[in-house]
Structure formats: structure tokens, C-alpha cells
Motif scaffolding. Structure first.
Motif, PDB file in Angstrom:
ATOM      1  N   LEU A 132      30.239  36.189  43.007  1.00 24.36           N
ATOM      2  CA  LEU A 132      29.629  35.940  41.700  1.00 24.36           C
ATOM      3  C   LEU A 132      29.699  37.172  40.801  1.00 24.36           C
ATOM      4  O   LEU A 132      29.832  37.067  39.577  1.00 24.36           O
ATOM      5  CB  LEU A 132      28.170  35.503  41.898  1.00 24.36           C
ATOM      6  CG  LEU A 132      27.389  35.051  40.660  1.00 24.36           C
ATOM      7  CD1 LEU A 132      28.006  33.772  40.086  1.00 24.36           C
ATOM      8  CD2 LEU A 132      25.925  34.803  41.022  1.00 24.36           C
ATOM      9  N   SER A 133      29.622  38.362  41.412  1.00 23.62           N
ATOM     10  CA  SER A 133      29.646  39.597  40.632  1.00 23.62           C
ATOM     11  C   SER A 133      31.004  39.851  39.976  1.00 23.62           C
ATOM     12  O   SER A 133      31.107  40.635  39.028  1.00 23.62           O
ATOM     13  CB  SER A 133      29.274  40.795  41.513  1.00 23.62           C
ATOM     14  OG  SER A 133      30.253  40.993  42.519  1.00 23.62           O
ATOM     15  N   LEU A 134      32.067  39.187  40.457  1.00 21.12           N
ATOM     16  CA  LEU A 134      33.400  39.403  39.884  1.00 21.12           C
ATOM     17  C   LEU A 134      33.527  38.844  38.475  1.00 21.12           C
ATOM     18  O   LEU A 134      34.461  39.188  37.758  1.00 21.12           O
ATOM     19  CB  LEU A 134      34.465  38.773  40.788  1.00 21.12           C
ATOM     20  CG  LEU A 134      34.631  39.387  42.183  1.00 21.12           C
ATOM     21  CD1 LEU A 134      35.726  38.675  42.954  1.00 21.12           C
ATOM     22  CD2 LEU A 134      34.952  40.877  42.090  1.00 21.12           C
ATOM     23  N   ILE A 161      34.871  45.147  45.568  1.00 20.98           N
ATOM     24  CA  ILE A 161      34.087  43.929  45.813  1.00 20.98           C
ATOM     25  C   ILE A 161      34.912  42.894  46.566  1.00 20.98           C
ATOM     26  O   ILE A 161      34.407  42.186  47.437  1.00 20.98           O
ATOM     27  CB  ILE A 161      33.580  43.348  44.472  1.00 20.98           C
ATOM     28  CG1 ILE A 161      32.647  44.344  43.783  1.00 20.98           C
ATOM     29  CG2 ILE A 161      32.855  42.033  44.702  1.00 20.98           C
ATOM     30  CD1 ILE A 161      31.399  44.678  44.568  1.00 20.98           C
ATOM     31  N   SER A 162      36.194  42.817  46.257  1.00 18.79           N
ATOM     32  CA  SER A 162      37.070  41.844  46.911  1.00 18.79           C
ATOM     33  C   SER A 162      37.189  42.120  48.411  1.00 18.79           C
ATOM     34  O   SER A 162      37.162  41.191  49.230  1.00 18.79           O
ATOM     35  CB  SER A 162      38.457  41.863  46.262  1.00 18.79           C
ATOM     36  OG  SER A 162      39.342  40.985  46.903  1.00 18.79           O
ATOM     37  N   VAL A 163      37.324  43.384  48.774  1.00 16.03           N
ATOM     38  CA  VAL A 163      37.422  43.748  50.186  1.00 16.03           C
ATOM     39  C   VAL A 163      36.120  43.430  50.917  1.00 16.03           C
ATOM     40  O   VAL A 163      36.129  42.850  52.017  1.00 16.03           O
ATOM     41  CB  VAL A 163      37.777  45.240  50.332  1.00 16.03           C
ATOM     42  CG1 VAL A 163      37.608  45.694  51.768  1.00 16.03           C
ATOM     43  CG2 VAL A 163      39.201  45.496  49.870  1.00 16.03           C
ATOM     44  N   ILE A 164      34.991  43.771  50.318  1.00 16.71           N
ATOM     45  CA  ILE A 164      33.693  43.490  50.946  1.00 16.71           C
ATOM     46  C   ILE A 164      33.483  41.983  51.083  1.00 16.71           C
ATOM     47  O   ILE A 164      32.992  41.496  52.102  1.00 16.71           O
ATOM     48  CB  ILE A 164      32.550  44.136  50.134  1.00 16.71           C
ATOM     49  CG1 ILE A 164      32.716  45.657  50.100  1.00 16.71           C
ATOM     50  CG2 ILE A 164      31.196  43.768  50.729  1.00 16.71           C
ATOM     51  CD1 ILE A 164      31.718  46.370  49.204  1.00 16.71           C
ATOM     52  N   THR A 165      33.876  41.232  50.044  1.00 18.00           N
ATOM     53  CA  THR A 165      33.738  39.776  50.080  1.00 18.00           C
ATOM     54  C   THR A 165      34.610  39.168  51.173  1.00 18.00           C
ATOM     55  O   THR A 165      34.165  38.279  51.919  1.00 18.00           O
ATOM     56  CB  THR A 165      34.126  39.172  48.715  1.00 18.00           C
ATOM     57  OG1 THR A 165      33.297  39.733  47.696  1.00 18.00           O
ATOM     58  CG2 THR A 165      33.964  37.666  48.723  1.00 18.00           C
ATOM     59  N   MET A 223      38.030  48.570  35.887  1.00 16.48           N
ATOM     60  CA  MET A 223      37.599  47.244  36.332  1.00 16.48           C
ATOM     61  C   MET A 223      38.403  46.776  37.543  1.00 16.48           C
ATOM     62  O   MET A 223      37.865  46.128  38.446  1.00 16.48           O
ATOM     63  CB  MET A 223      37.735  46.231  35.192  1.00 16.48           C
ATOM     64  CG  MET A 223      36.694  46.380  34.100  1.00 16.48           C
ATOM     65  SD  MET A 223      35.036  46.035  34.737  1.00 16.48           S
ATOM     66  CE  MET A 223      34.050  46.302  33.268  1.00 16.48           C
ATOM     67  N   PHE A 224      39.684  47.102  37.560  1.00 17.58           N
ATOM     68  CA  PHE A 224      40.528  46.717  38.688  1.00 17.58           C
ATOM     69  C   PHE A 224      40.072  47.408  39.964  1.00 17.58           C
ATOM     70  O   PHE A 224      40.064  46.803  41.046  1.00 17.58           O
ATOM     71  CB  PHE A 224      41.985  47.063  38.388  1.00 17.58           C
ATOM     72  CG  PHE A 224      42.939  46.715  39.493  1.00 17.58           C
ATOM     73  CD1 PHE A 224      43.010  45.424  39.989  1.00 17.58           C
ATOM     74  CD2 PHE A 224      43.765  47.683  40.055  1.00 17.58           C
ATOM     75  CE1 PHE A 224      43.882  45.090  41.018  1.00 17.58           C
ATOM     76  CE2 PHE A 224      44.644  47.366  41.076  1.00 17.58           C
ATOM     77  CZ  PHE A 224      44.698  46.067  41.561  1.00 17.58           C
ATOM     78  N   ILE A 244      45.292  38.561  39.776  1.00 17.37           N
ATOM     79  CA  ILE A 244      45.300  40.017  39.610  1.00 17.37           C
ATOM     80  C   ILE A 244      46.328  40.438  38.558  1.00 17.37           C
ATOM     81  O   ILE A 244      46.061  41.290  37.706  1.00 17.37           O
ATOM     82  CB  ILE A 244      45.581  40.706  40.960  1.00 17.37           C
ATOM     83  CG1 ILE A 244      44.419  40.461  41.928  1.00 17.37           C
ATOM     84  CG2 ILE A 244      45.802  42.203  40.774  1.00 17.37           C
ATOM     85  CD1 ILE A 244      44.653  41.012  43.324  1.00 17.37           C
ATOM     86  N   GLU A 245      47.515  39.815  38.601  1.00 16.91           N
ATOM     87  CA  GLU A 245      48.558  40.166  37.631  1.00 16.91           C
ATOM     88  C   GLU A 245      48.117  39.856  36.207  1.00 16.91           C
ATOM     89  O   GLU A 245      48.298  40.675  35.289  1.00 16.91           O
ATOM     90  CB  GLU A 245      49.843  39.393  37.950  1.00 16.91           C
ATOM     91  CG  GLU A 245      50.535  39.841  39.230  1.00 16.91           C
ATOM     92  CD  GLU A 245      51.729  38.958  39.558  1.00 16.91           C
ATOM     93  OE1 GLU A 245      52.400  38.517  38.614  1.00 16.91           O
ATOM     94  OE2 GLU A 245      51.971  38.697  40.748  1.00 16.91           O
ATOM     95  N   GLN A 246      47.566  38.672  36.006  1.00 17.15           N
ATOM     96  CA  GLN A 246      47.229  38.241  34.652  1.00 17.15           C
ATOM     97  C   GLN A 246      45.919  38.854  34.155  1.00 17.15           C
ATOM     98  O   GLN A 246      45.799  39.182  32.975  1.00 17.15           O
ATOM     99  CB  GLN A 246      47.130  36.708  34.604  1.00 17.15           C
ATOM    100  CG  GLN A 246      48.437  35.997  34.882  1.00 17.15           C
ATOM    101  CD  GLN A 246      49.463  36.231  33.786  1.00 17.15           C
ATOM    102  OE1 GLN A 246      49.130  36.506  32.634  1.00 17.15           O
ATOM    103  NE2 GLN A 246      50.737  36.133  34.141  1.00 17.15           N
ATOM    104  N   GLN A 247      44.951  39.010  35.034  1.00 16.47           N
ATOM    105  CA  GLN A 247      43.644  39.508  34.608  1.00 16.47           C
ATOM    106  C   GLN A 247      43.641  41.019  34.394  1.00 16.47           C
ATOM    107  O   GLN A 247      43.045  41.507  33.435  1.00 16.47           O
ATOM    108  CB  GLN A 247      42.591  39.140  35.653  1.00 16.47           C
ATOM    109  CG  GLN A 247      41.170  39.482  35.271  1.00 16.47           C
ATOM    110  CD  GLN A 247      40.633  38.633  34.136  1.00 16.47           C
ATOM    111  OE1 GLN A 247      39.864  39.097  33.307  1.00 16.47           O
ATOM    112  NE2 GLN A 247      41.041  37.372  34.084  1.00 16.47           N
ATOM    113  N   TYR A 248      44.347  41.750  35.268  1.00 20.61           N
ATOM    114  CA  TYR A 248      44.286  43.214  35.215  1.00 20.61           C
ATOM    115  C   TYR A 248      45.605  43.857  34.811  1.00 20.61           C
ATOM    116  O   TYR A 248      45.722  45.087  34.845  1.00 20.61           O
ATOM    117  CB  TYR A 248      43.826  43.759  36.573  1.00 20.61           C
ATOM    118  CG  TYR A 248      42.462  43.243  36.978  1.00 20.61           C
ATOM    119  CD1 TYR A 248      41.293  43.758  36.410  1.00 20.61           C
ATOM    120  CD2 TYR A 248      42.344  42.206  37.898  1.00 20.61           C
ATOM    121  CE1 TYR A 248      40.051  43.261  36.768  1.00 20.61           C
ATOM    122  CE2 TYR A 248      41.104  41.711  38.258  1.00 20.61           C
ATOM    123  CZ  TYR A 248      39.959  42.239  37.687  1.00 20.61           C
ATOM    124  OH  TYR A 248      38.721  41.739  38.031  1.00 20.61           O
ATOM    125  N   GLY A 249      46.592  43.043  34.462  1.00 19.35           N
ATOM    126  CA  GLY A 249      47.860  43.582  33.975  1.00 19.35           C
ATOM    127  C   GLY A 249      48.638  44.354  35.024  1.00 19.35           C
ATOM    128  O   GLY A 249      49.400  45.263  34.678  1.00 19.35           O
TER     129      GLY A 249
END
Length: 710
Positions: A439-441, A555-559, A548-549, A379-384
Motif C-alpha cells: 500500500l505504501s508504494l 519496499i519491494s524487497v521487504i514486501t 523514489m526508485f 518499473i520502466e514506465q513509472q521510474y524511467g
């Protein structure tokens, strides 16, 4: 009360009415007192054990929240952080058999109390390097630190160049290394986590067994459920504590915070990671205190004393203890158990449902453990995002979703009377849809930050394949710059430069976080440039990243919820497909396999894979590669999510095989019986055959995590 009623019947049959009244009264009063004593003692133990579960879950989750902080503080790669994370499981495995076997014969509450002390000692040891390795030193140009010195970032003459701005010679490196105190301090973190694993070992097997021995039988499941519920609350507070500590500077209380020229958004920022370990250590000590005052044994409930009303498991123990209570019998029984070990192992691994489910679980836990360990880093690296915000989001959103998913799985099982085959279907469906959502992520990532010489060239085009050589350009050719430094500045053109020197800046104004650089030749030559100034710190990621974050969080919570729904059905499937006399042994093998083949290796090879996505490595003061400063966002996304999905897909194939074997070996009558509450059958043998020789291993070692892994 049941005993008193039996006594009444006995006295009536002998026509002794008067003695019956007195005896009945005494029996009722003594039973009432014993019941109150038992209930009071077990509830005190339940409260103490719940607090211990909270303490160990808090410290474990806090370690996950500090992964990136430890990596930056000790300047080590992700693969080494994975080894540190896996050391907890190694410590647990070192003494698990000894504690599980011999602990049951000793004073169990005091052993748990001793485990809490060891766990707190390990937690304190993790924090100790902060007090011995000196202050944290990040890479910064001198003018941003010391206002009395005015230096030009781009130095035209060698005589003006300070030592920090030039490539260090081997002699100077060796001289500096002689005084370097923190070069290997990460070993103390590893040893502390190992000690945590050793201290945590007796808590679950001895604590749950103690409750099961002395609680009223119908309340035992409720009590164990309460303990597991409190254990889920622990990680929430652990990540929230990690969020709070990540906001505070690592050397808070030791340095003047006004002199700190980096912010929490900077990749070099290190929070007060050590502070949370001190807090967790104190909580562990407090949690262990009550166990030193609890008795070795509690009065057993009346229902446990009467073999006619006790469970099958209790009857085996009661009858055998009545018939053969001597030490010679125990030795003979031990020899018989040892003799039956290999046949039992062969019987267990001859069960296709068990072996297939074991393989599916090992692979799935590899996927989940790796994903959870490096989720804050991703999360830190992908979404700053900052470490503080990342930990806050995980603790407040993701973990409650997991808890609700586990609860929902159990509720579905009870509400619809799901049988063995139904449990397999529910577990498989949960995994399939969970990984499908994952997969959608892939489509919810951010692009790379624009860093001159690494992700874009100094003229706005894509860089050459050799990133290190691309750091130098015509605009900074007149400067004496180091390619090893990482002191990012943000140009007004929205492009990040590795350092003010590599940006060609020739003047600066201000100090600390307020430093502004002027006359930056590389900023001025950029194709979209309007000016040639820059400020301290990297530029923010693109405008699409916050959106995007937000999508990622949803999606992360649902997953997380979907994958967790299958936890309880999968565990019930494991329990119902094993012969009763092999249940403890099978659960022990299951737990051992998960820890050895998933808990230890997964963080290591996930870390190695993540390191391959690094674009810019930091350099240690003593030479050598340090922690990664900048990742390729696309490569990180494909490596992190791809590895998780590949492992998850393989586990789904094994789950399909489990369902196929179950459908092949189960009849419709079996499913009907199972749906009505009876034990489902996973083979063709009768229920009566399942209990043959069930006394042979019923007193075997109590394995950890018997009640629930998820």
C-alpha cells in the motif's frame, strides 16, 4: 544390513553356525553393492533433474524479462502479451493428465528427456521470427538516419514532404502491407510458449516421483529440497540474462550499430530478445541428454523393501502388490477408483477449510502472477529505467528475497513447532503485512513526463482532454505533421515533443544520435524557454524519480520477503487438512485450479487494465494501433498497484475465514499435539477415521507441483 541381521537370528535359532557365516557375508556384500548402486544412480538422476529444473526456470523467467521487448518488437498491446504469457499454462494443461497417468507406467527418465527436447524446440520457435520478419524499423526523421539528405522537420510546402511525414493514404497503406512480413509473427511466439508448456509437463510429476520411489526414505525430502533450491536459482540467471540481452540492439550482427539513432533509454528501443531464447534452448537440450542414458528402474533401498520400516504410503503399495499382483486386479482396482471419483470429489469440496483455502490461493495467485508479469514494465514506465537495469534489479534483489522468505517460513515452522492453527495465523499475517507494505508504494511514484500536447500544453499549462487534438498548436500550424508518429525529441526547456515536426523545428545538424534541431518554434514559445533547440530522444523524468526508485526497491524487497514467508505454512496447512487417501487428489485439484483460474487469465486482464493508462499509442505500418509509447504515470500506478491490492485484500478475507473455521473446529489438545510434531486435525473426526479406505486413491494420478507451488 537389516536383512542380514534377520538372517543371523534365523540361523542361530536353527543351530547352523557355519552356513550362517557364509550367508551373512554374502548378504552383507550384496546389500553393500546394491546400496552403492542405488545411491550412485539416484544421485546422478538428482543432478540431472536439478539441471532440468534450472533450465526450465531460466527460460520461464527470461520470458518474463522480455515482455516489453516482445511488445515493442511485434507492435502489440499489453493484453495480447498477456495471452502469449498465459499460453505456457495452456500447453501444460493440455497433456498434464495423460503424462501424469501414463508416464508413470513408461520409461520415466526418457519421457523427461523427450520433454526437454520439446521444451527446447518451443524455445527456439519463439526466437525464429527474428530471422524471418526483417530488420526492426523504428520511427525516426530521415535526417537522423541518412546524412546525405538534408530535410527540414517542419516542411512548409507539400512538395517537400516525404511519405513518412504525412498521413498515409489507404492505397499506400495497402501497398505497403502486401510486403509486410512481420505483421502476425507474434503467433510463433505464442505457439513456441505453448510448446514450452507441453515439454515442461513431465519434469515435475515424473521426476519427483522417481526420486521418491528410489531414494532412501530419510533422504527423499532432502533431495526434493535440493531440486527446489536449484529451481530458485534459475530465475536469477534468467533475469540477469534478460538484462544482458536488453543492452544489445535487436539486430546486432545484422546492421551497422553506428547507424542506430536510438538508445536503450528510448521507448522504441528493442534489445536482442531472441538471443536469450537461443541460449535457453541450448541449455534445455543439454539438460535432457543424461535422461536418455538413465535406467527405467533403480534398485530399491533396503528400507523400502522391508514393509516394517517403510512409510504408511509404502506399506499400502507393498501389501497390495503382494496380495493382488495380477492384471485382473489392476482392472478391478481401476474400476473401483473410477467409481469412487465422485464421492471423493464430494468429500473434498465438503471440507470447508480446503475450499476456503483454495479460494484464497486462487485470488492471491491472481494478484501475484499479474504483479510479477508486469513488474518490469511498471518499473520502466513509472521510474524511467531501462529494460536492462530493470531485469538486473529483479534478478539480483527481488528473487533472492523470495527464496529467503520461503526458507524462513519453513524454518519458523520447524523452530517453534507451529501447528495447523499456527500455520494459518502465519500465512494470514504474512499476507496482511505484505499487502500493507504494498500500500505504501502508492506514495512512491513519479510524476508524468512533460510531453507537449499530452501531459502539458505547448504553453506550459495542462492539456485539454482530447490529447490527439492537443498535439497541434499555433506554433506548429504551418507544418505538415502526422499525429501518428512517435519520434520524441527533448527541448532545452526540459519538455519532450512527440516529433521534431510537432516541435516546429526548421533546421537540423548532425546524424544519428548526435542530431541537433534548431529554430524550433514550439520550444521557443514555451513559458520557461531560453532557446529553441532540441536533441534526439525524450527528456529524463524529474529529479525526484531516482530517489523514489530507491525507496521503491527497498519496499519491494521487504514486501517480496514478507509475502513469501507465508508460502510454506500455507502449503503445510493445505496438506494437514486433507484426509490422507485424498491428498494426491486434493493437490491435483489445487494445482489445476491455480493454473486455470490464475495462471492463464491474470496476465490477460492485468494487460487489459494497464492498456487503459496509455496516453499515446504507436501506429503500425499497415494501419491500426500498435504498442503503447507513453503511459499516464499516475493512472498506471493506480491500475497496477490497485488491482494487485484489491485481489490481495479479498484473499485475506478468505484466509480469515480459514482461520475462523480452524479455531472453531480445533481443540487446544489438537494444537498441542500438532505443535509436538503430530498431524494437526482440521475436523472433528479421529485420526483413525482419516485412514479409512486410504488404499482407494493412493495410486491415483501424480499431479504436478505436488511438493510445493511456491
Amino acid at each position: 544390513m537389516e536383512i542380514s541381521s534377520k538372517e543371523n537370528t534365523h540361523f542361530f535359532s536353527n543351530n547352523t553356525i557355519l552356513p550362517m557365516d557364509r550367508s551373512s557375508f554374502k548378504s552383507e556384500s550384496s546389500a553393500s553393492k546394491e546400496k552403492q548402486s542405488c545411491c550412485g544412480g539416484i544421485k546422478i538422476f538428482l543432478g540431472a533433474l536439478s539441471f532440468v529444473y534450472f533450465a526450465k526456470a531460466l527460460s520461464g523467467s527470461y520470458l518474463k524479462s522480455t515482455i516489453t521487448q516482445i511488445e515493442r518488437r511485434f507492435d502489440i498491446p499489453s493484453s495480447l502479451v498477456g495471452v502469449i504469457d498465459g499460453s505456457f499454462e495452456i500447453g501444460n494443461l493440455l497433456i498434464i493428465i495423460l503424462v501424469s497417468y501414463f508416464g508413470a507406467k513408461l520409461h520415466r527418465p526418457r519421457i523427461i528427456g523427450a520433454g526437454c527436447l520439446i521444451m527446447s524446440a518451443g524455445t527456439f520457435l519463439i526466437a525464429m521470427p527474428q530471422f524471418f520478419m526483417g530488420r526492426y524499423r523504428y520511427e525516426r526523421f530521415p535526417s537522423t538516419i541518412n546524412s546525405t539528405v538534408s530535410l527540414s522537420p517542419c516542411l512548409q510546402e507539400k512538395s517537400q514532404t516525404p511519405l513518412s511525414a504525412l498521413e498515409k493514404s489507404p492505397a499506400k497503406i495497402n501497398a505497403g502491407c502486401e510486403k509486410e512480413a512481420g505483421s502476425s509473427m507474434w503467433i510463433y511466439v505464442l505457439l513456441g510458449n505453448l510448446l514450452r508448456g507441453i515439454g515442461e509437463t513431465p519434469i515435475q510429476p515424473l521426476g519427483i516421483a522417481y526420486i521418491d520411489d528410489y531414494a532412501v526414505e530419510e533422504n527423499a525430502a532432502l533431495y526434493i529440497g535440493c531440486v527446489q533450491t536449484v529451481a530458485i536459482i534459475g530465475p536469477i540467471f534468467g533475469f540477469l540474462l534478460g538484462s544482458l540481452c536488453a543492452k544489445l540492439y535487436v539486430d546486432i550482427g545484422f546492421v551497422d550499430l553506428d547507424s542506430v539513432s536510438i538508445s536503450p533509454k528510448d521507448v522504441q528501443w528493442v534489445g536482442a530478445w531472441w538471443l536469450g531464447y537461443l541460449i535457453a534452448g541450448v541449455i534445455s537440450i543439454l539438460a535432457g541428454i543424461p535422461f536418455w542414458f538413465l535406467p527405467r528402474h533403480l534398485p530399491k533401498p533396503e528400507s523400502r523393501k522391508d514393509s516394517s520400516t517403510s512409510s504408511e504410503h509404502s506399506r499400502f503399495i507393498t501389501e497390495e502388490s503382494k496380495d493382488q499382483g495380477t492384471s485382473s486386479w489392476q482392472q478391478a482396482k481401476l474400476a473401483e477408483m473410477a467409481k469412487d471419483f465422485l464421492p471423493s470429489l464430494k468429500n473434498l469440496f465438503g471440507n470447508p477449510v480446503y475450499i476456503l483455502y483454495l479460494c484464497a490461493s486462487i485470488i492471491q495467485f491472481n494478484s501475484l502472477i499479474g504483479m510479477v508479469t508486469y513488474k518490469p514494465k511498471y518499473i520502466e514506465q513509472q521510474y524511467g529505467q531501462t529494460s536492462s537495469k530493470t531485469n538486473f534489479v529483479i534478478g539480483l534483489i527481488n528473487i533472492p528475497a523470495v527464496a529467503f522468505g520461503i526458507f524462513s517460513g519453513g524454518l519458523i515452522m520447524k523452530r517453534f513447532g507451529v501447528g495447523v492453527v499456527g500455520a494459518a495465523k502465519l500465512s494470514l499475517g504474512s499476507s496482511f503485512f505484505g499487502y500493507l507494505l504494498l500500500l505504501s508504494l502508492f506514495a512512491m511514484g513519479c510524476g508524468n513526463s512533460e510531453v507537449a500536447g499530452l501531459t502539458v500544453s505547448y504553453h506550459g499549462a495542462k492539456p485539454m482532454s482530447d490529447h490527439e487534438q492537443a498535439l497541434f498548436s499555433e506554433c506548429n500550424s504551418g507544418c505538415s505533421c502526422s499525429r501518428n508518429d512517435w519520434d520524441p525529441i527533448c527541448g532545452e526547456n526540459g519538455v519532450t515533443y512527440v516529433s521534431a515536426c510537432l516541435a516546429g523545428c526548421r533546421a537540423s545538424n548532425g546524424t544519428g544520435k548526435n542530431t541537433v534541431f534548431f529554430n524550433c518554434s514550439c520550444v521557443g514559445t514555451f513559458e520557461s524557454s531560453q532557446s529553441s533547440s532540441a536533441v534526439v530522444g525524450p527528456c529524463q523524468k524529474g529529479n525526484e524519480c531516482p530517489k523514489m526508485f530507491l525507496y521503491f526497491l527497498v519496499i519491494s524487497v521487504i514486501t517480496s520477503y514478507t509475502l513469501s514467508v507465508g508460502g510454506t505454512p500455507g502449503y503445510i496447512l493445505l496438506l494437514r487438512c486433507i484426509k490422507p487417501h485424498l491428498k494426491s487428489f486434493a493437490l491435483g485439484i489445487y494445482t489445476l485450479a491455480i493454473r486455470v483460474l490464475a495462471g492463464i487469465p491474470a496476465p490477460v486482464y492485468f494487460g487489459v487494465a494497464i492498456d487503459t493508462a496509455c496516453l499515446k499509442w504507436g501506429s503500425k505500418r499497415c494501419g491500426g494501433r500498435g504498442a503503447c509509447r507513453l503511459y499516464d504515470s499516475s493512472a498506471l500506478r493506480y491500475v497496477y498497484l490497485g488491482l494487485t491490492l484489491i485481489l490481495g485484500t479479498v484473499s485475506i478475507f478468505f484466509s480469515v475465514a480459514v482461520l475462523w473455521v480452524l479455531r472453531k473446529r480445533s481443540s487446544p489438545q489438537d494444537e498441542t499435539l500438532s505443535a509436538n510434531g503430530e498431524r494437526g486435525t482440521c475436523g472433528t473426526k479421529s485420526r483413525k477415521d482419516n485412514f479409512v479406505n486410504s488404499d482407494q486413491l493412493i495410486q491415483s494420478t501424480y499431479w504436478p507441483e505436488k511438493e510445493t507451488r511456491l
